[in-house]
Each structure stands twice: as C-alpha cells, then as structure tokens.
Design an enzyme around this catalytic site. Structure first.
Site, mmCIF file in Angstrom:
data_model
loop_
_atom_site.group_PDB
_atom_site.id
_atom_site.type_symbol
_atom_site.label_atom_id
_atom_site.label_comp_id
_atom_site.label_asym_id
_atom_site.label_seq_id
_atom_site.Cartn_x
_atom_site.Cartn_y
_atom_site.Cartn_z
ATOM 1 N N HIS A 141 0.812 -1.217 0.000
ATOM 2 C CA HIS A 141 0.000 0.000 0.000
ATOM 3 C C HIS A 141 0.857 1.284 0.000
ATOM 4 O O HIS A 141 0.617 2.206 -0.777
ATOM 5 C CB HIS A 141 -0.911 -0.051 1.220
ATOM 6 C CG HIS A 141 -1.727 1.163 1.392
ATOM 7 N ND1 HIS A 141 -2.882 1.365 0.688
ATOM 8 C CD2 HIS A 141 -1.527 2.258 2.137
ATOM 9 C CE1 HIS A 141 -3.367 2.535 1.008
ATOM 10 N NE2 HIS A 141 -2.570 3.100 1.898
ATOM 11 N N CYS A 143 -4.478 -4.797 -14.880
ATOM 12 C CA CYS A 143 -4.409 -3.719 -13.893
ATOM 13 C C CYS A 143 -3.466 -4.038 -12.732
ATOM 14 O O CYS A 143 -3.385 -3.296 -11.770
ATOM 15 C CB CYS A 143 -5.797 -3.330 -13.375
ATOM 16 S SG CYS A 143 -6.603 -4.658 -12.471
ATOM 17 N N ASP A 146 -2.414 -10.620 -7.629
ATOM 18 C CA ASP A 146 -2.982 -11.809 -6.981
ATOM 19 C C ASP A 146 -2.805 -13.057 -7.823
ATOM 20 O O ASP A 146 -2.634 -14.151 -7.288
ATOM 21 C CB ASP A 146 -4.464 -11.580 -6.659
ATOM 22 C CG ASP A 146 -4.623 -10.789 -5.370
ATOM 23 O OD1 ASP A 146 -4.002 -11.185 -4.370
ATOM 24 O OD2 ASP A 146 -5.328 -9.773 -5.376
ATOM 25 N N GLU A 192 -7.910 -12.960 -11.468
ATOM 26 C CA GLU A 192 -6.758 -12.952 -10.565
ATOM 27 C C GLU A 192 -6.669 -14.226 -9.734
ATOM 28 O O GLU A 192 -5.787 -14.363 -8.892
ATOM 29 C CB GLU A 192 -6.789 -11.720 -9.658
ATOM 30 C CG GLU A 192 -8.066 -11.522 -8.878
ATOM 31 C CD GLU A 192 -8.064 -10.246 -8.028
ATOM 32 O OE1 GLU A 192 -7.026 -9.602 -7.888
ATOM 33 O OE2 GLU A 192 -9.149 -9.915 -7.490
HETATM 34 C C1 PEP Z 1 -4.135 -7.338 -8.541
HETATM 35 O O1 PEP Z 1 -4.362 -8.262 -7.750
HETATM 36 O O2 PEP Z 1 -3.294 -7.422 -9.460
HETATM 37 C C2 PEP Z 1 -4.845 -6.052 -8.431
HETATM 38 C C3 PEP Z 1 -4.732 -5.124 -9.357
HETATM 39 O O3 PEP Z 1 -5.620 -5.849 -7.361
HETATM 40 P P1 PEP Z 1 -5.068 -5.559 -5.898
HETATM 41 O O4 PEP Z 1 -3.604 -5.224 -6.007
HETATM 42 O O5 PEP Z 1 -5.880 -4.441 -5.374
HETATM 43 O O6 PEP Z 1 -5.309 -6.855 -5.187
HETATM 44 MG MG MG Z 2 -6.064 -8.293 -6.524
#
Ligand code: PEP
Ligand code: MG
Length: 602
Positions: free
Chosen positions: A209, A522, A475, A451
C-alpha cells in the site's frame, strides 16, 4: 521534579559517518531533507520514571484507558448487526482488555519498576506477545495474527493513554522525510494535503500500500528498509533514493551533491515525459494502446487526468472502509463515486467492488481470524456473505452511473456462479434505485478481475457472465506461484513474468477475443517498463497502472512495434524460467529503454 529520566545518549557534536540502508525502491525520485521519525505508537510515547506517591494515579490512568478502549470497542460492536461474524473478534479484544495477566504485568511495572503507565503497558504487551512461539511474521501468519491482536489491544490502550490520534504522522510544519515502521492508509491519505519530501518504511514491498500511494503522490520512497527506525533520528539529514532503493543517513558532502543532481535530473526527465501527456499512446507502428489509471483515493482522479490517463481502470473502493468504526453509508459512497466520475467524465471509470480481507486492512473490517486470510473470506466471497452491506455499495455505484461511464468490476472471482450471484444483486440494486425514482444509466457493464487461477484457466467459460476482464496479476502471481504477496523473503520469486503467468495471460487474452469482450491488465506489471512490450505482444491493448507511471510507459511503447512485441512474447513463452524471460527482456529492450530505466534520462 519527581520523574527521573531514563539514561539517554546526549547529543554529540561530531561529524557522524554516513550509513547506508538497502531497501526496496518503492517510488521513484530522490529526496534530501531532515528526517521525521514517527516510529509507531509503541515507540513514540515518553518513557518516564514515576515517584512512589504517583503510583496510584498511574494505576488510575490505566484503568481509565481500559474503560475508554472498552467503550470504543463496544461502540463498534453495537454498530454491527446481530449475527455479524466480526463480533466474536471484538468480544475477544474486550476480554483481552480485561485479562488479569495483562493487568498484573502492567501493575508490576508501575509499582516495582516505577514506570509510567504508557511504558508499563507497552512492556507488558511486549512480554505477552513474546510468549508466542518464535515465528517469522512472513512465514507463520497464524502466530503473527495472534501477536497482531495483542498489539492491536495494546495500541488502543496506548492511544487512549496518550490521546494519540489515528494518524501517526503529525501535521508537517516543515518539509520532512517521514521515517516509519509502516504507514497506515490514514497517514498516506493525509499526505495528499501535506506532502512529505519522501518516505522510508521498515516494512513493505513494491506492491504494498505505501509504495502504491507514494508512487501515486509522486513522493520518492524506499520501503522494506530494515533497521531504519534504529538508525535514523528525527532531524538527521537523510537521502531517500527511490530509484536505487537506498537510504543514506548523515550523507557526506559528495553524496549530498550527487543526490541533489540526481533529484534534479529525475525531475527534469519526468517533466519532459509529462509534457506529452495529451498525446495518445501508440506503438512505433501506430497501434493504439489505452493507458488508464489505478486509484485508491478520490483525490487521485485529478492526478490521473493530469498524467494523461484515458480513464480509471481500477478504483479500489476498499479505501472507503478503512480506518473507521462504522461502514460507509450509501450516500457517502455515492458522493465519492459521483465526484470521481465527474472528474474523469467523459472518460470511463471502473469501480471495483470492495476487496476486503487477505492483506487488505483486515483488522479495520474486523474479519474473523483465519489461518490463511489470503485464501479466506475476502472480496466477492465476503460480499456475497454480507449482501446487506454489498447492496449498499452496489446502489451507490448504480446511482453514480447517472453521471458518466461507470463500469463495475468484481474482485477475486473464482467461479461462474459468483458472477451470476453478483449480477442478481446488481439487478436488485438497480430495481431499488428505480423504485426510489433516482437516476441511473440504463446499462452498466459488469466485469471481473481475473486474478484467481481457476478463473484464468477457464476464462472462456466466463465471457457470457462477465462483460469485461481485467487481469489482476498481483494476486494471480500470489495464487499461481503460491507466494504470499506480502512475503519479503520470497519477494524476488514473485515474478509476474514467470512463464506460467505468461501462459495464463495468453489464455485469458484469447478467451476474451473469442468471447468478444475487452481485456486489460491492472496489476503492477502494467507499469513495469520491460514487461509492457511483452504484454502487448501477448495481445493486450489496454493497461491500467498508477498514474505517475503513465508518461514513461507511453514513451516506452512509442519506441517498439507490434512485430517486436510479438517476437518478445514468442521468445518469452518459449522460456522455461523467469531468469530466461528476464534475459530476453534485457536483451531486446535493455539498451532501448536505458534512459527510462535509470529514471534520470542517462
Ligand atoms: C491485482 O491483484 O493485481 C490487483 C490489481 O488488485 P489488488 O492489487 O488491489 O489486489
Ligand atoms: Mg487483486
């Protein structure tokens, strides 16, 4: 004076040798400035010895703090519905607050050691936590969760004693480099208004984060800098090199001059890239690639547009549920979503339904303790078990769709029936909004994160129930390679260009093409300069990343053709190991992207 100060090192006026700490490059840029060590509430209180005459008063302070903490926890507990599964945890915390062992330990330290209430409490909590069997917090999450519970209770008590606010970072009255064990989402959110010069944290990884936020706010950061709290004192001049992942304490004149020059070169280089923000992103052969932004805070929507984002590809709505005792209301969520949509309109906004659980702020949502939270009640699983909470969010999203191009995305989908269940709830939310006579868009696309390996493997079976895919590689790597995304010892093995991940990505892209639905990436790999041509070579034409990375990704793509990208992808798919893939990328792109990789244009 009654209190006797503990032995302390007096300040020494000598030139201190410079010390370097190696961490992880969390956010690019170089900052030089005075350190503000905030530690955490466990280390930030004043340690006082007390006079015998004040023992009773200190014991009374502890009693009052326990009562205040009990009231606060009961308030949270009351705000939860009857059969809420978080209640047992709160009850456990309440019991811990009344634990005779804790109180004996505190009292002994106040009576016998003559320590003030804060010091006694922190020592007692530490002593209790240390009775748990030794376990690296990376490898034994059950033990670390239990230790975390003790720390949580001690933290509440310390806050009650010291009157410390939820935010650890005080208002910055002069520009400083914040050095902390970790930063809470509330701390980083505050940085939007009072930017720090840089961050140094002892924990964290590139995808944690703090790093994500620092990059979004364009603040240089080094995370995972072990020993930073012990090595840095408030007021020390330090250099944070977020390009190389280095922290220099007491820098020499030469090191200062070098850092200042590198900081300037980085800024000039970044400014040059940013100047092209309004130009569309195309490959050297003219193929359009859509670059969108991932945002966590509503304020970042403006930053996204300023960096040339073509929309928001991922809004992590879980931020709205963080650091608070009660759940956000429909009205509050609607206001936030509408503001984002209006900022970004006519560009699209993908609102991801809450992804809570796993490593995502579990303690603030008061989730039940699980042996493996990443494999537990998280994201869509949690949403479907708490439809009354989920519907509040869906209705807010439905109402926001009246103001622009809103799409809803579901995290952690593992099975088709989850998408069907979400769609049923979404239709109900739409009907509720219609019944109240409120405005909404007629259609609001419902898509999913890919994911979880089960969804990636059978992506072709999802294209009737999902209107778009977005590959969450963070993930996908965690679950495919069986590497906890927060594990420091394994961080270097968690590569998004592992050949297995590339095959999964290729399969998902093909499934999307056959099913005639859009697909994007993403995960953090979308902002990895060397990996992006590979993604394009696998067929991706849409990437969503932290806004600050958009200019350099645009510059990188402008230098490669689709043929080149496809050649890179073919070579990478032939590889057996991550090392081989990395070699292909370095060979094909290392020289071409040298200036972008250094971050200073050299
Ligand atoms: C991911 O898991 O790649 C993602 C974009 O979501 P987060 O990082 O919020 O789990
Ligand atoms: Mg994720």
């Amino acid at each position: 004076m009654n209190s006797r100060p503990p032995p302390s090192s007096s300040s020494i006026d000598v030139v201190l040798p410079s010390v370097q700490l190696k961490g992880i490059a969390g956010s690019p840029g170089v900052a030089v400035g005075p350190a503000l060590v905030v530690g955490d509430v466990h280390t930030a209180y004043v340690r006082r010895y007390i006079h015998t005459a004040h023992i009773a008063a200190e014991l009374e302070r502890v009693k009052k703090a326990v009562e205040a903490a009990q009231v606060a926890l009961r308030e949270v507990s009351r705000s939860l519905s009857g059969a809420h599964d978080q209640k047992p945890i709160l009850e456990a915390y309440l019991m811990m607050l009344a634990d005779p062992l804790l109180h004996e330990e505190i009292e002994r330290r106040i009576r016998d050691d003559k320590k003030c209430a804060e010091w006694a409490l922190a020592g007692a909590a530490e002593a209790i936590a240390s009775r748990f069997p030794a376990a690296s917090h990376d490898t034994d999450s059950y033990i670390s969760e239990r230790k975390h519970d003790v720390e949580f209770v001690a933290d509440r008590l310390l806050r009650a004693l010291t009157g410390a606010p939820e935010r650890l970072i005080p208002k910055l009255d002069h520009p400083s480099i914040v050095v902390a064990r970790d930063l809470s989402p509330a701390d980083t959110a505050g940085m939007v208004k009072e930017p720090a010069l840089g961050f140094v944290t002892e924990v964290g990884s590139r995808t944690s984060h703090t790093s994500i936020m620092a990059r979004a706010l364009e603040i240089p950061a080094v995370v995972g800098a072990d020993g930073a709290l012990a090595a840095v004192r408030t007021g020390d001049t330090i250099i944070v090199d977020g390009l190389r992942g280095l922290v220099t304490i007491h820098p020499s004149e030469d090191q200062l001059a070098d850092a200042t020059a590198r900081a300037a070169r980085h800024l000039a280089f970044a400014k040059g890239l940013l100047a092209k923000r309004d130009m569309p992103c195309t490959t050297a052969c003219g193929v359009r690639i859509s670059l969108k932004a991932n945002v966590e805070l509503p304020a970042e929507a403006t930053l996204a547009i300023e960096h040339g984002a073509e929309g928001i590809g991922l809004y992590r709505t879980e931020f709205l549920y963080v650091d608070r005792a009660t759940l956000p209301s429909e009205e509050e969520q609607y206001d936030v979503y509408r503001a984002i949509v209006q900022t970004v309109s006519p560009r699209p906004v993908v609102l991801r339904t809450f992804d809570i659980g796993g490593d995502k702020f579990a303690s603030s949502f008061q989730l039940p303790a699980e042996m493996n939270p990443a494999l537990g009640l998280r994201a869509v699983r949690l949403a479907l078990r708490r439809p009354e909470v989920f519907l509040v969010q869906l209705r807010a999203m439905v109402r926001a769709s009246a103001h622009g191009d809103v799409r809803v995305m579901v995290p952690m989908v593992a099975s088709v029936d989850e998408m069907r269940a979400v769609r049923t709830l979404l239709e109900r939310a739409q009907a509720d909004v219609d019944e109240r006579g409120q405005a909404r868009a007629k259609d609001m696309p419902l898509g999913m994160m890919v994911e979880v390996p089960s969804a990636a493997v059978m992506a072709d079976m999802f294209t009737e129930d999902a209107e778009f895919f977005s590959l969450g590689t963070n993930d996908l790597v965690q679950y495919s390679l069986a590497i906890d995304r927060t594990s420091r010892p394994l961080a270097d093995l968690a590569s998004a260009v592992h050949p297995s991940i590339l095959r999964l990505v290729q399969g998902v892209v093909r499934a999307a093409a056959n099913g005639n639905i859009p697909v994007a990436v993403c995960g953090a790999v979308a902002s990895d300069i060397l990996a992006v041509p590979l993604l394009v070579g696998l067929g991706l034409r849409e990437l969503s990343m932290e806004a600050a990375a958009i200019p350099e990704i645009k510059a990188a793509l402008a230098r490669v053709t689709i043929d080149q990208c496809e050649k890179i992808a073919a070579r990478a798919l032939d590889a057996r190991t991550v090392t081989e893939v990395d070699e292909v990328l370095a060979e094909e792109l290392g020289t071409l992207f040298q200036d972008l990789l250094s971050g200073t244009g050299e």
